[in-house]
Design an enzyme around this catalytic site. Structure first.
Site, PDB file in Angstrom:
ATOM      1  N   ARG A 113      -1.687  26.170   4.141  1.00 20.19           N
ATOM      2  CA  ARG A 113      -1.414  25.355   2.934  1.00 20.19           C
ATOM      3  C   ARG A 113      -0.072  24.638   3.000  1.00 20.19           C
ATOM      4  NH1 ARG A 113      -3.428  30.054   0.466  1.00 20.19           N
ATOM      5  NH2 ARG A 113      -5.626  29.838  -0.072  1.00 20.19           N
ATOM      6  N   LYS A 135       1.974   9.574   3.589  1.00 24.97           N
ATOM      7  CA  LYS A 135       0.508   9.486   3.734  1.00 24.97           C
ATOM      8  C   LYS A 135       0.132  10.048   5.099  1.00 24.97           C
ATOM      9  CE  LYS A 135      -1.035   5.631   0.857  1.00 24.97           C
ATOM     10  NZ  LYS A 135      -1.663   4.305   0.881  1.00 24.97           N
ATOM     11  N   GLU A 177       4.016  -5.563   9.928  1.00 24.04           N
ATOM     12  CA  GLU A 177       4.442  -4.835   8.722  1.00 24.04           C
ATOM     13  C   GLU A 177       5.855  -5.267   8.294  1.00 24.04           C
ATOM     14  OE1 GLU A 177       2.173  -3.196   7.185  1.00 24.04           O
ATOM     15  OE2 GLU A 177       0.755  -2.461   8.687  1.00 24.04           O
ATOM     16  N   LYS A 216      10.496   0.581   1.485  1.00 23.80           N
ATOM     17  CA  LYS A 216       9.323   1.451   1.298  1.00 23.80           C
ATOM     18  C   LYS A 216       9.702   2.694   0.495  1.00 23.80           C
ATOM     19  CE  LYS A 216       5.255   3.484   3.303  1.00 23.80           C
ATOM     20  NZ  LYS A 216       4.402   3.714   4.454  1.00 23.80           N
ATOM     21  N   GLU A 226       0.101   6.549  -5.342  1.00 28.40           N
ATOM     22  CA  GLU A 226      -0.648   5.325  -5.631  1.00 28.40           C
ATOM     23  C   GLU A 226      -1.435   5.437  -6.925  1.00 28.40           C
ATOM     24  OE1 GLU A 226      -1.509   3.407  -1.763  1.00 28.40           O
ATOM     25  OE2 GLU A 226      -3.406   2.884  -2.676  1.00 28.40           O
ATOM     26  N   ARG A 231       2.388   1.094  -5.707  1.00 26.84           N
ATOM     27  CA  ARG A 231       2.385   1.226  -4.255  1.00 26.84           C
ATOM     28  C   ARG A 231       1.414   0.257  -3.585  1.00 26.84           C
ATOM     29  NH1 ARG A 231       3.001   6.896  -0.779  1.00 26.84           N
ATOM     30  NH2 ARG A 231       2.772   5.930   1.248  1.00 26.84           N
ATOM     31  N   ASN A 235      -0.022  -3.305   0.342  1.00 27.34           N
ATOM     32  CA  ASN A 235      -1.276  -3.784   0.939  1.00 27.34           C
ATOM     33  C   ASN A 235      -1.345  -5.291   1.062  1.00 27.34           C
ATOM     34  OD1 ASN A 235      -2.566  -1.281   1.358  1.00 27.34           O
ATOM     35  ND2 ASN A 235      -2.858  -1.112  -0.842  1.00 27.34           N
ATOM     36  N   HIS A 238      -3.451  -7.027   3.624  1.00 28.13           N
ATOM     37  CA  HIS A 238      -4.343  -5.996   4.156  1.00 28.13           C
ATOM     38  C   HIS A 238      -5.797  -6.126   3.713  1.00 28.13           C
ATOM     39  CE1 HIS A 238      -0.650  -4.151   5.513  1.00 28.13           C
ATOM     40  NE2 HIS A 238      -1.296  -3.138   6.063  1.00 28.13           N
ATOM     41  N   HIS A 242      -7.799  -5.807   6.858  1.00 28.02           N
ATOM     42  CA  HIS A 242      -8.723  -4.681   7.081  1.00 28.02           C
ATOM     43  C   HIS A 242     -10.153  -5.165   7.286  1.00 28.02           C
ATOM     44  CE1 HIS A 242      -6.073  -1.272   5.277  1.00 28.02           C
ATOM     45  NE2 HIS A 242      -5.983  -1.324   6.590  1.00 28.02           N
ATOM     46  N   HIS A 253      -3.845  -3.624  14.470  1.00 27.47           N
ATOM     47  CA  HIS A 253      -3.779  -3.636  13.005  1.00 27.47           C
ATOM     48  C   HIS A 253      -2.752  -4.668  12.531  1.00 27.47           C
ATOM     49  CE1 HIS A 253      -3.503  -2.147   8.909  1.00 27.47           C
ATOM     50  NE2 HIS A 253      -2.200  -2.036   9.074  1.00 27.47           N
TER      51      HIS A 253
END
Ligand SMILES: NC(=O)c1ccc[n+]([C@@H]2O[C@H](COP(=O)([O-])OP(=O)(O)OC[C@H]3O[C@@H](n4cnc5c(N)ncnc54)[C@H](O)[C@@H]3O)[C@@H](O)[C@H]2O)c1
Ligand SMILES: [Zn+2]
Length: 351
Positions: A113, A135, A177, A216, A226, A231, A235, A238, A242, A253
């Site tokens: 955990r 993330k 980015e 960031k 988010e 947040r 994107n 993106h 994507h 990417h």
């Protein structure tokens, strides 16, 4: 060296940015039970150094590349953690790009955990983006990053020294980015435009990496998981990026994000969301890393991938983050038909 604190609710994290950050990591880890996760490529270049600098650490090497960011590799890491009898106070150190960082971070979040985690990012993309913000994820069932957790690292050590061995293609990926951050933050955008020729200059990169991390950190502090929607600004570029990445693969990417920002700047201008001057500025920033926007065959069918995007809140509507003016952005919804008309622009030859 710059020290940036990320004050998130779940756990604060400290980011060391600049020359000497790796040495800082070595000092921090030297008397701790450390489990290093890295990939075959990084091991080939830095394996000897890691063995010498972390003599007591267990080193787990996984196959490199996005296609290995899956449950098999995750369980390989977890099996090794179990065999090494790690406890909750042991430290998982991710040394590599975003793929290693995301997987090692996820493993650290579920093992007992939660074990302690530090990130030592070695790609430009990981230094400016993925190592910060907590993330973590693996890809599953053909969906990118669908299994994961928010799990903040205690420390992130971003040392530009690793970029000396990074191939240009991977540098470009990181620049995707950085330019996104420059569109969201006017000062960072100006700084990039004032240093047009320095995209591979380590002294300049050191500064711009710290700028991106600070930006960031500020976003993540305000919306760690988010929930509030803030947040989502990360994107920018993106939605289209994507969709093209899912349909065509092959390119990196970061390159798709650059192409996405280009198209979305045209959309913003034509939909009167952005001034023509601002849209031109976005395209000028994109051109730094992507000199010529490529053409795509049957690009209109990529609309189906844009419709799958997690950001969409209504059926048949494509949602995206658009730059409105210098350092200003908004969430914008477009019908699938209208979005398809814009996508078609990526099929046309441009001189
Ligand atoms: N967690 C987040 O917030 C977040 C944000 C953006 C992207 N990501 C994820 O990050 C991943 C992409 O990360 P990436 O671009 O770093 O890719 P990557 O981890 O696949 O690294 C790219 C390649 O560079 C190699 N490499 C790493 N460091 C090197 C070095 N110093 N010298 C030479 N080669 C080196 C790697 O072995 C790999 O082959 C994606 O899976 C994406 O989903 C996560
Ligand atoms: Zn991205």
């Amino acid at each position: 060296m710059q020290i940036i604190e990320v004050h998130t609710k779940s756990r604060p994290s400290t980011v060391y940015c600049g020359e000497g950050a790796y040495e800082q990591a070595r000092q921090f880890l030297k008397d701790k039970e450390t489990f290093i996760v890295t990939d075959t490529n990084v091991q080939r270049i830095y394996g000897e150094m890691l063995r010498k600098d972390f003599p007591a650490a267990e080193i787990c090497v996984v196959k490199d590349g996005e296609r290995n960011k899956n449950k098999n590799t995750l369980f390989q890491i977890l099996d090794k953690m179990l065999k090494a009898q790690l406890h909750r106070n042991s430290i998982v150190a991710a040394i590599g790009g975003g793929v290693v960082g995301d997987m090692a971070g996820f493993a650290a979040s579920v093992y007992m955990r939660g074990t302690r985690l530090v990130q030592i990012p070695t790609t430009l993309l990981a230094q400016v983006d993925s190592s910060v913000g907590g993330k973590t994820a693996i890809d599953y069932g053909g969906v990118k990053n669908v299994l994961g957790a928010f799990y903040q690292p205690e420390f992130v050590f971003c040392d530009p020294v690793f970029l000396k061995t990074l191939p240009s293609r991977e540098m470009k990926c990181g620049w995707g980015e950085i330019i996104k951050t420059g569109v969201l933050d006017a000062k960072i955008g100006d700084r990039i435009l004032e240093n047009l020729s320095k995209t591979e200059d380590l002294a300049f990169l050191k500064e711009i990496i710290a700028d991106c991390v600070r930006f960031k950190a500020n976003v993540v502090e305000q919306d760690e998981t988010e929930r509030s929607g803030f947040r989502k600004c990360l994107n920018l570029g993106h939605t289209t990026g994507h969709a093209l990445e899912l349909k065509y693969g092959r390119r990196s990417h970061g390159e798709y994000v650059l192409i996405g920002m280009w198209l979305e700047s045209v959309i913003a201008e034509r939909e009167n969301v952005s001034t023509a001057e601002n849209a031109r500025r976005v395209r000028q920033l994109v051109a730094l890393a992507e000199k010529k926007i490529p053409t795509f065959q049957n690009v209109v069918s990529a609309v189906q991938y844009a419709l799958l995007d997690k950001k969409n809140s209504e059926k048949g509507v494509v949602s995206m983050i658009l730059s409105k003016a210098r350092g200003e952005y908004t969430e914008y919804n477009l019908s699938a038909d209208r979005y398809a008309e814009y996508l078609a622009m990526l099929q046309e030859k441009r001189s």
